[in-house]
Design an enzyme around this catalytic site. Structure first.
Site, PDB file in Angstrom:
ATOM      1  N   SER A 137       7.994  39.284  48.136  1.00  0.00           N
ATOM      2  CA  SER A 137       8.605  38.403  49.124  1.00  0.00           C
ATOM      3  C   SER A 137       8.148  38.887  50.496  1.00  0.00           C
ATOM      4  O   SER A 137       8.475  40.000  50.904  1.00  0.00           O
ATOM      5  CB  SER A 137      10.134  38.482  49.000  1.00  0.00           C
ATOM      6  OG  SER A 137      10.752  37.756  50.029  1.00  0.00           O
ATOM      7  N   LYS A 163       5.775  35.037  47.696  1.00  0.00           N
ATOM      8  CA  LYS A 163       6.814  34.201  48.314  1.00  0.00           C
ATOM      9  C   LYS A 163       6.721  34.369  49.819  1.00  0.00           C
ATOM     10  O   LYS A 163       6.757  35.493  50.334  1.00  0.00           O
ATOM     11  CB  LYS A 163       8.176  34.637  47.777  1.00  0.00           C
ATOM     12  CG  LYS A 163       9.373  34.107  48.511  1.00  0.00           C
ATOM     13  CD  LYS A 163      10.619  34.260  47.655  1.00  0.00           C
ATOM     14  CE  LYS A 163      11.762  34.883  48.410  1.00  0.00           C
ATOM     15  NZ  LYS A 163      12.973  35.019  47.571  1.00  0.00           N
ATOM     16  N   LYS A 165       8.230  33.601  53.462  1.00  0.00           N
ATOM     17  CA  LYS A 165       9.421  33.189  54.202  1.00  0.00           C
ATOM     18  C   LYS A 165       9.000  32.235  55.308  1.00  0.00           C
ATOM     19  O   LYS A 165       8.007  32.482  56.012  1.00  0.00           O
ATOM     20  CB  LYS A 165      10.108  34.417  54.805  1.00  0.00           C
ATOM     21  CG  LYS A 165      10.716  35.344  53.754  1.00  0.00           C
ATOM     22  CD  LYS A 165      11.967  34.749  53.156  1.00  0.00           C
ATOM     23  CE  LYS A 165      12.647  35.749  52.226  1.00  0.00           C
ATOM     24  NZ  LYS A 165      13.903  35.213  51.666  1.00  0.00           N
ATOM     25  N   ASP A 191      10.210  30.273  50.907  1.00  0.00           N
ATOM     26  CA  ASP A 191      11.675  30.437  50.924  1.00  0.00           C
ATOM     27  C   ASP A 191      12.162  30.237  52.352  1.00  0.00           C
ATOM     28  O   ASP A 191      11.773  30.966  53.268  1.00  0.00           O
ATOM     29  CB  ASP A 191      12.051  31.845  50.422  1.00  0.00           C
ATOM     30  CG  ASP A 191      13.570  32.043  50.298  1.00  0.00           C
ATOM     31  OD1 ASP A 191      14.339  31.106  50.597  1.00  0.00           O
ATOM     32  OD2 ASP A 191      13.982  33.157  49.897  1.00  0.00           O
ATOM     33  N   GLU A 216      12.193  27.403  47.940  1.00  0.00           N
ATOM     34  CA  GLU A 216      13.508  28.004  47.706  1.00  0.00           C
ATOM     35  C   GLU A 216      14.475  27.671  48.842  1.00  0.00           C
ATOM     36  O   GLU A 216      14.141  27.848  50.020  1.00  0.00           O
ATOM     37  CB  GLU A 216      13.315  29.528  47.577  1.00  0.00           C
ATOM     38  CG  GLU A 216      14.555  30.297  47.163  1.00  0.00           C
ATOM     39  CD  GLU A 216      14.241  31.785  46.890  1.00  0.00           C
ATOM     40  OE1 GLU A 216      13.083  32.104  46.537  1.00  0.00           O
ATOM     41  OE2 GLU A 216      15.143  32.611  47.045  1.00  0.00           O
ATOM     42  N   ASP A 241      18.910  29.368  45.564  1.00  0.00           N
ATOM     43  CA  ASP A 241      19.283  30.782  45.656  1.00  0.00           C
ATOM     44  C   ASP A 241      20.738  30.811  46.160  1.00  0.00           C
ATOM     45  O   ASP A 241      21.677  30.817  45.354  1.00  0.00           O
ATOM     46  CB  ASP A 241      18.295  31.495  46.605  1.00  0.00           C
ATOM     47  CG  ASP A 241      18.670  32.927  46.953  1.00  0.00           C
ATOM     48  OD1 ASP A 241      19.746  33.397  46.548  1.00  0.00           O
ATOM     49  OD2 ASP A 241      17.894  33.622  47.658  1.00  0.00           O
ATOM     50  N   LYS A 265      20.490  36.180  41.353  1.00  0.00           N
ATOM     51  CA  LYS A 265      20.756  37.510  41.911  1.00  0.00           C
ATOM     52  C   LYS A 265      22.141  37.874  41.404  1.00  0.00           C
ATOM     53  O   LYS A 265      23.108  37.188  41.725  1.00  0.00           O
ATOM     54  CB  LYS A 265      20.764  37.462  43.443  1.00  0.00           C
ATOM     55  CG  LYS A 265      19.421  37.117  44.066  1.00  0.00           C
ATOM     56  CD  LYS A 265      19.514  37.066  45.580  1.00  0.00           C
ATOM     57  CE  LYS A 265      18.171  36.684  46.183  1.00  0.00           C
ATOM     58  NZ  LYS A 265      18.271  36.455  47.648  1.00  0.00           N
ATOM     59  N   GLY A 293      15.764  39.334  44.757  1.00  0.00           N
ATOM     60  CA  GLY A 293      16.044  40.674  45.266  1.00  0.00           C
ATOM     61  C   GLY A 293      16.768  40.603  46.594  1.00  0.00           C
ATOM     62  O   GLY A 293      16.764  39.575  47.271  1.00  0.00           O
TER      63      GLY A 293
HETATM   64  O1  OSB Z   1      16.387  34.894  50.143  1.00  0.00           O
HETATM   65  O2  OSB Z   1      15.597  36.000  48.541  1.00  0.00           O
HETATM   66  C1  OSB Z   1      16.084  35.977  49.663  1.00  0.00           C
HETATM   67  C2  OSB Z   1      16.151  39.511  51.135  1.00  0.00           C
HETATM   68  C3  OSB Z   1      17.338  39.489  51.812  1.00  0.00           C
HETATM   69  C4  OSB Z   1      18.090  38.324  51.821  1.00  0.00           C
HETATM   70  C5  OSB Z   1      17.629  37.192  51.141  1.00  0.00           C
HETATM   71  C6  OSB Z   1      16.440  37.207  50.444  1.00  0.00           C
HETATM   72  C7  OSB Z   1      15.675  38.390  50.462  1.00  0.00           C
HETATM   73  C8  OSB Z   1      14.375  38.518  49.828  1.00  0.00           C
HETATM   74  C9  OSB Z   1      13.948  39.922  49.469  1.00  0.00           C
HETATM   75  O3  OSB Z   1      13.624  37.585  49.645  1.00  0.00           O
HETATM   76  C10 OSB Z   1      13.316  40.063  48.141  1.00  0.00           C
HETATM   77  C11 OSB Z   1      13.158  41.524  47.790  1.00  0.00           C
HETATM   78  O4  OSB Z   1      14.158  42.249  47.618  1.00  0.00           O
HETATM   79  O5  OSB Z   1      12.001  41.950  47.685  1.00  0.00           O
HETATM   80 MG    MG Z   2      16.023  33.334  48.807  1.00  0.00          MG
END
Ligand code: OSB
Ligand code: MG
Length: 373
Positions: A137, A163, A165, A191, A216, A241, A265, A293
């Protein structure tokens, strides 16, 4: 099983690089670890994944700490449970919210049960896989070029999914740059962490043309209804999510067509029992799931790896190895990923399969509290 005491610890761990999502940036993680202890001295570890700020869900580490002390622990301490699957119903009875606080204790109880039985947490949960596909991510980057370089490096390292952001203004141009640089087959997804509304359908339509595996959580953190409208207008699968906080919300998504994939999660849904129930529901409806995660330490990662060994976790999880996040993790051995992007499930070790480096945890501890009946 009976839990006699719970130790709460907050440790601080600097991320190797800041992690930016649409709703905020994290540079240092305040990590909430807990240990549950049975009468016969067996211990189980848990990690509460609540963040520093309430920008992902409503919980934070400080709120969750109070919730564990005041509401979760009193329902669990000194009480006889036939097994860890009995904790979730006991925690749900007339107790709204605080899923991450509930999950931290419930998951530690599963770890304790696995250790007591001498089986791996993965097998205790019903996991069947011996290795898990890993995705990365990537936080929001300064420029499309910087994102292209990070994405390229991730695929070269072996990651099976990238992924990206996104947020309004740093979306289509960024994702298109990666798609053009890495080619039509690169396994990419985006995401948004709730950064869009239905008024932004134009940008989302542009992303729809970029061959993403999924988009996402584009809309509000607690929305199911509008995602259904959006999903009808996109050919790309929506993955929820934030909105999936329970089995009922997963059922809502399926009934309304609000998405076609779920990121599970365990912290967000209240623990392993709820995660397994969502997993099973998704099997019945042909919905693939993958494990998300929350920038966990090696403890939370261990729980995620165990969960991701269940059969319907068919897509790569956000389960990067320890070295992606930290100079040094708090578990031995650290989590590693091979060159093909797989992480091994420690199926031959009891419990979560890694040991906590207690000396290191003690050095990093900034707050500690013991709870007993
Ligand atoms: O939206 O998946 C998410 C981290 C903090 C809060 C939200 C998200 C995330 C990540 C991190 O995408 C994924 C990781 O732990 O590598
Ligand atoms: Mg997410």
């Amino acid at each position: 099983m009976r839990i006699e005491s719970i130790t709460l610890r907050e440790i601080r761990l600097a991320l190797k690089e800041p992690f930016q999502i649409s709703s905020g940036t994290v540079t240092h993680r305040r990590i909430f670890l807990l240990q549950v202890r049975s009468a016969d001295g067996v211990e189980g570890w848990g990690e509460c994944v609540a963040g520093e700020q309430p920008n992902y869900g409503p919980e934070t580490i400080d709120l969750a700490w109070v919730a564990v002390r005041e509401y979760v622990a009193p329902r669990v301490l000194g009480r006889d449970f036939a097994g860890p699957e009995e904790l979730h119903p006991a925690l749900e009875e007339n107790f709204r919210g605080s899923n991450m606080a509930k999950a931290a204790v419930e998951m530690a109880a599963w770890e304790l049960a696995a250790r007591t039985e001498g089986v791996s947490l993965a097998r205790k949960l019903g996991g069947t896989r011996e290795r898990i596909q890993v995705g990365i991510s990537l936080g929001i980057q300064k420029s499309p070029e910087a994102l292209v370089e990070k994405s390229r490096a991730a695929l070269e390292r072996g990651y099976k999914k990238v992924k990206i952001k996104i947020k309004p203004g740093q979306d289509v141009e960024y994702v298109r740059a990666v798609r053009e640089a890495l080619g039509p087959d690169a396994p990419l997804m985006a995401d948004a962490n709730n950064a869009y509304t239905l008024d932004d359908v134009g940008s989302l339509k542009d992303l729809d043309g970029l061959g993403l595996m999924m988009i996402e959580q584009p809309l509000a953190w607690d929305d199911i209804l509008r995602h259904a409208d959006l999903q009808r207008r996109l050919k790309t699968a929506i993955c929820l999510d934030e909105s999936i906080t329970s089995l009922d919300r997963a059922q809502d998504m399926i009934d309304l067509g609000s998405g076609r994939i779920i990121n599970i999660k365990p912290g967000r849904v209240g623990g392993f029992r709820a995660s397994k129930a969502i997993h099973d529901l998704c099997v019945a409806h042909g919905i693939p799931v993958w494990c998300g995660g929350m920038l966990e330490s090696g403890v939370g990662r261990a729980h995620n790896v165990a969960l991701a060994s269940l059969p319907n976790f068919t897509m790569p999880g956000d389960l990067s190895p320890s070295e992606r996040y930290w100079e040094k993790d708090v578990v031995i051995p650290e989590w590693t990923m091979d060159r093909e992007g797989w992480i091994d499930v420690p199926v031959d070790k009891p419990g979560m399969g890694v040991e906590v480096d207690l000396n290191r945890v003690d050095d990093l501890t900034v707050r500690r509290e013991e709870l007993a009946k």
